[in-house]
Design a protein around this motif. Structure first.
Motif, short mmCIF file in Angstrom:
data_model
loop_
_atom_site.label_atom_id
_atom_site.label_comp_id
_atom_site.label_asym_id
_atom_site.label_seq_id
_atom_site.Cartn_x
_atom_site.Cartn_y
_atom_site.Cartn_z
N ALA A 6 3.64 10.61 10.93
CA ALA A 6 3.71 9.51 11.88
C ALA A 6 2.87 8.33 11.42
N ALA A 7 2.10 8.54 10.37
CA ALA A 7 1.21 7.46 9.93
C ALA A 7 1.57 6.97 8.54
N LYS A 8 2.86 6.99 8.26
CA LYS A 8 3.27 6.53 6.93
C LYS A 8 4.08 5.26 7.03
N CYS A 9 3.96 4.47 6.00
CA CYS A 9 4.72 3.23 5.95
C CYS A 9 6.21 3.56 5.88
N PRO A 10 7.01 2.98 6.76
CA PRO A 10 8.44 3.27 6.80
C PRO A 10 9.17 2.75 5.57
N LEU A 11 8.55 1.86 4.85
CA LEU A 11 9.23 1.27 3.70
C LEU A 11 8.96 2.03 2.42
N CYS A 12 7.72 2.38 2.19
CA CYS A 12 7.39 3.01 0.91
C CYS A 12 6.79 4.39 1.07
N GLY A 13 6.41 4.75 2.29
CA GLY A 13 5.91 6.10 2.52
C GLY A 13 4.42 6.26 2.28
N LYS A 14 3.76 5.17 1.94
CA LYS A 14 2.32 5.26 1.76
C LYS A 14 1.63 5.27 3.12
N PRO A 15 0.39 5.74 3.13
CA PRO A 15 -0.35 5.72 4.40
C PRO A 15 -0.45 4.30 4.93
N ARG A 16 -0.14 4.14 6.19
CA ARG A 16 -0.12 2.80 6.75
C ARG A 16 -1.53 2.29 7.03
N ALA A 17 -1.65 0.99 7.04
CA ALA A 17 -2.95 0.39 7.31
C ALA A 17 -2.97 -0.12 8.74
N LYS A 18 -4.10 0.07 9.37
CA LYS A 18 -4.23 -0.34 10.76
C LYS A 18 -3.89 -1.82 10.92
N GLU A 19 -4.31 -2.57 9.94
CA GLU A 19 -4.15 -4.02 10.02
C GLU A 19 -2.68 -4.43 9.93
N TYR A 20 -1.91 -3.65 9.20
CA TYR A 20 -0.52 -4.04 8.97
C TYR A 20 0.47 -3.05 9.54
N ARG A 21 -0.01 -2.23 10.43
CA ARG A 21 0.86 -1.19 10.95
C ARG A 21 2.13 -1.81 11.54
N PRO A 22 3.26 -1.14 11.47
CA PRO A 22 3.33 0.23 10.96
C PRO A 22 3.49 0.29 9.45
N PHE A 23 3.08 -0.74 8.77
CA PHE A 23 3.26 -0.75 7.32
C PHE A 23 1.93 -0.50 6.62
N CYS A 24 2.00 -0.39 5.30
CA CYS A 24 0.81 -0.03 4.54
C CYS A 24 0.11 -1.26 4.01
N SER A 25 0.83 -2.36 3.95
CA SER A 25 0.23 -3.55 3.36
C SER A 25 1.02 -4.77 3.80
N ARG A 26 0.49 -5.92 3.47
CA ARG A 26 1.20 -7.14 3.85
C ARG A 26 2.52 -7.25 3.10
N GLY A 27 2.54 -6.71 1.89
CA GLY A 27 3.76 -6.77 1.11
C GLY A 27 4.92 -6.09 1.82
N CYS A 28 4.66 -4.90 2.33
CA CYS A 28 5.72 -4.16 3.01
C CYS A 28 6.06 -4.85 4.33
N ARG A 29 5.08 -5.37 4.99
CA ARG A 29 5.35 -6.05 6.26
C ARG A 29 6.23 -7.27 6.01
#
Ligand SMILES: [Zn+2]
Length: 61
Positions: A6-29
């Motif tokens: 439930a805590a993985k980036c939907p785009l790349c599967g990396k652990p998501r970051a609180k700051e960019y949730r539900p993504f792992c980084s600004r790039g994925c967002r």
């Protein structure tokens, strides 16, 4: 089993970051945002290829 899935980036599967949730980084967002913009520009007049949430159009107004 912890619910790590439930805590993985939907785009790349990396652990998501609180700051960019539900993504792992600004790039994925940004990638996700661009996808939305792309769909917005197309303004599908007919049914979209997804055809999943058409209820919004009927129950809107
Ligand atoms: Zn990611």
């Amino acid at each position: 089993m912890p619910s790590e899935t439930a805590a993985k980036c939907p785009l790349c599967g990396k652990p998501r970051a609180k700051e960019y949730r539900p993504f792992c980084s600004r790039g994925c967002r940004d990638r996700d945002l661009n996808q939305w913009f792309d769909e917005g520009y197309r303004m599908p007049a007919h049914e979209g290829p997804d055809g999943g949430t058409d209820d919004d159009r009927f129950g809107g107004d």
